[in-house]
Structure formats: structure tokens, C-alpha cells
Scaffold this active site. Structure first.
Site, PDB file in Angstrom:
ATOM      1  N   HIS A  92      -9.882   1.225   2.338  1.00  0.00           N
ATOM      2  CA  HIS A  92      -9.405   2.586   2.633  1.00  0.00           C
ATOM      3  C   HIS A  92     -10.568   3.521   2.962  1.00  0.00           C
ATOM      4  O   HIS A  92     -10.456   4.383   3.843  1.00  0.00           O
ATOM      5  CB  HIS A  92      -8.637   3.163   1.438  1.00  0.00           C
ATOM      6  CG  HIS A  92      -7.187   2.807   1.418  1.00  0.00           C
ATOM      7  ND1 HIS A  92      -6.328   3.062   2.461  1.00  0.00           N
ATOM      8  CD2 HIS A  92      -6.431   2.212   0.462  1.00  0.00           C
ATOM      9  CE1 HIS A  92      -5.110   2.641   2.151  1.00  0.00           C
ATOM     10  NE2 HIS A  92      -5.145   2.107   0.943  1.00  0.00           N
ATOM     11  N   HIS A 113      -9.228  -3.731  -1.508  1.00  0.00           N
ATOM     12  CA  HIS A 113      -8.217  -2.926  -0.806  1.00  0.00           C
ATOM     13  C   HIS A 113      -8.657  -1.458  -0.745  1.00  0.00           C
ATOM     14  O   HIS A 113      -8.569  -0.817   0.305  1.00  0.00           O
ATOM     15  CB  HIS A 113      -6.878  -3.071  -1.547  1.00  0.00           C
ATOM     16  CG  HIS A 113      -5.743  -2.264  -0.996  1.00  0.00           C
ATOM     17  ND1 HIS A 113      -4.594  -2.831  -0.480  1.00  0.00           N
ATOM     18  CD2 HIS A 113      -5.554  -0.918  -0.881  1.00  0.00           C
ATOM     19  CE1 HIS A 113      -3.774  -1.882  -0.074  1.00  0.00           C
ATOM     20  NE2 HIS A 113      -4.329  -0.705  -0.309  1.00  0.00           N
ATOM     21  N   GLU A 114      -9.152  -0.941  -1.882  1.00  0.00           N
ATOM     22  CA  GLU A 114      -9.533   0.482  -1.923  1.00  0.00           C
ATOM     23  C   GLU A 114     -10.808   0.751  -1.117  1.00  0.00           C
ATOM     24  O   GLU A 114     -10.917   1.785  -0.460  1.00  0.00           O
ATOM     25  CB  GLU A 114      -9.689   0.953  -3.374  1.00  0.00           C
ATOM     26  CG  GLU A 114      -8.443   0.793  -4.246  1.00  0.00           C
ATOM     27  CD  GLU A 114      -7.165   1.367  -3.651  1.00  0.00           C
ATOM     28  OE1 GLU A 114      -7.229   2.306  -2.842  1.00  0.00           O
ATOM     29  OE2 GLU A 114      -6.089   0.842  -3.987  1.00  0.00           O
ATOM     30  N   CYS A 168       0.863  -1.183   0.000  1.00  0.00           N
ATOM     31  CA  CYS A 168       0.000   0.000   0.000  1.00  0.00           C
ATOM     32  C   CYS A 168       0.897   1.229   0.000  1.00  0.00           C
ATOM     33  O   CYS A 168       1.869   1.276   0.747  1.00  0.00           O
ATOM     34  CB  CYS A 168      -0.878  -0.008   1.254  1.00  0.00           C
ATOM     35  SG  CYS A 168      -1.946   1.440   1.398  1.00  0.00           S
TER      36      CYS A 168
HETATM   37 CO    CO Z   1      -3.605   1.206  -0.034  1.00  0.00          CO
END
Ligand code: CO
Length: 161
Positions: free
Chosen positions: A142, A138-139, A96
Site C-alpha cells: 500500500h 500487503h501493507e 483488502c
Molecule cells: Co489493503
């Protein structure tokens, strides 16, 4: 400028985008694409550039950070929502930009279906697989305040950011 893991903005629940089609939104998305390209990222979420909004961009032709992965078409997703996650998972070492020089094996669904809006506010649904499905998960993490350090059992030092 990429915000890194000690910044509390990365722990917030990012806010829903309400105003579509504005110049500000277009400029923000353009900036996200620009920073993603500069940093050789495969995806980037708005909180990572210090903006707590539910937006991410992803895609790449070739990524030196993930050299074995085939190209993924570039796109922007606003107010994304994961609608379905496959029960099948894959375990893969990911990094990341906000957790530089660390990698950790993370088990994620092999396929996901998600909805999102484009800059003009049109709504779409998309089913993605493999590395693209991993990027989306993953996003979305976030946007909900999660980092790879929450998902991986352990992180190892990496020469690649
Ligand atoms: Co990331």
C-alpha cells in the site's frame, strides 16, 4: 472513511514521516487503529484513510474476515522497510478494505524481516512469519502504490469485504 481502489492516492509512493513524537502523528495512528477495529481489518495503511504517509497498523484478536487465523499482536509501523524476504512462499486468498468484496490468491514470502519506527522515532527490527508476514507485505505494498489487483492473477467476488 476508507479510500477505495479508484482513488489515485492509493497509487502514490507514500511520503516518509519526518516529525516523530508529535500530537498529529499520535492522533493519526490512533485514528488508524480505530478505523481498523471498526472495519474488522487485520491491517490498514495511512493512504487507505487518505493520508499519503509511510505508516501502517496491524493486528487483531479475532477477525471475522479471516476467522481461521490466530491472533496477531497489535502494532504500528512508521517508515517500515522490508530487509529480507524468505525465498519460501505461500499462496493464500486475501482481501483488502480498499478493494471491497473481492478476494484473490496471492503468493508472498512466508517470512520477512523488516525495520520500522514507533511514534517516538525509536527504530526496531522484527522478523515475522505466516499470516503476519503476509499482512506486512500487503501493507508495505500500500505504501508503494500496489493493490491486491496487481498481485493476484484474478480476483473473485466475496461475500466478505
Ligand atoms: Co489493503
Amino acid at each position: 472513511m476508507i479510500v477505495t481502489h479508484e482513488n489515485p492516492i492509493l497509487r502514490e509512493q507514500a511520503k516518509v514521516v519526518i516529525n516523530f513524537g508529535s500530537d498529529e502523528l499520535k492522533q493519526l495512528v490512533d485514528l488508524m487503529f480505530k478505523i481498523m477495529l471498526e472495519k474488522d481489518g487485520v491491517g490498514i495503511a495511512a493512504p487507505q484513510i487518505g493520508v499519503s504517509l509511510r505508516i501502517f497498523v496491524y493486528g487483531f484478536e479475532y477477525s471475522p474476515r479471516y476467522p481461521d487465523e490466530p491472533a496477531v499482536p497489535i502494532m504500528a509501523a512508521i517508515n517500515p522497510e522490508i530487509l529480507w524476504r524468505s525465498p519460501e512462499t505461500t499462496n493464500y486468498e486475501e482481501g483488502c478494505l480498499s478493494v471491497p468484496f473481492k478476494r484473490g490468491a496471492i503468493s508472498r514470502s512466508s517470512s520477512v524481516k523488516f525495520s520500522y519506527h514507533d511514534i517516538e522515532g525509536n527504530k526496531y527490527e522484527k522478523t515475522v512469519q505466516g499470516f503476519e508476514a503476509r499482512i506486512v507485505q500487503h501493507e508495505v505494498d500500500h505504501l508503494n502504490g500496489f493493490l491486491i489487483s496487481d498481485r493476484a492473477k484474478e480476483l473473485r467476488d466475496s461475500r466478505i469485504a
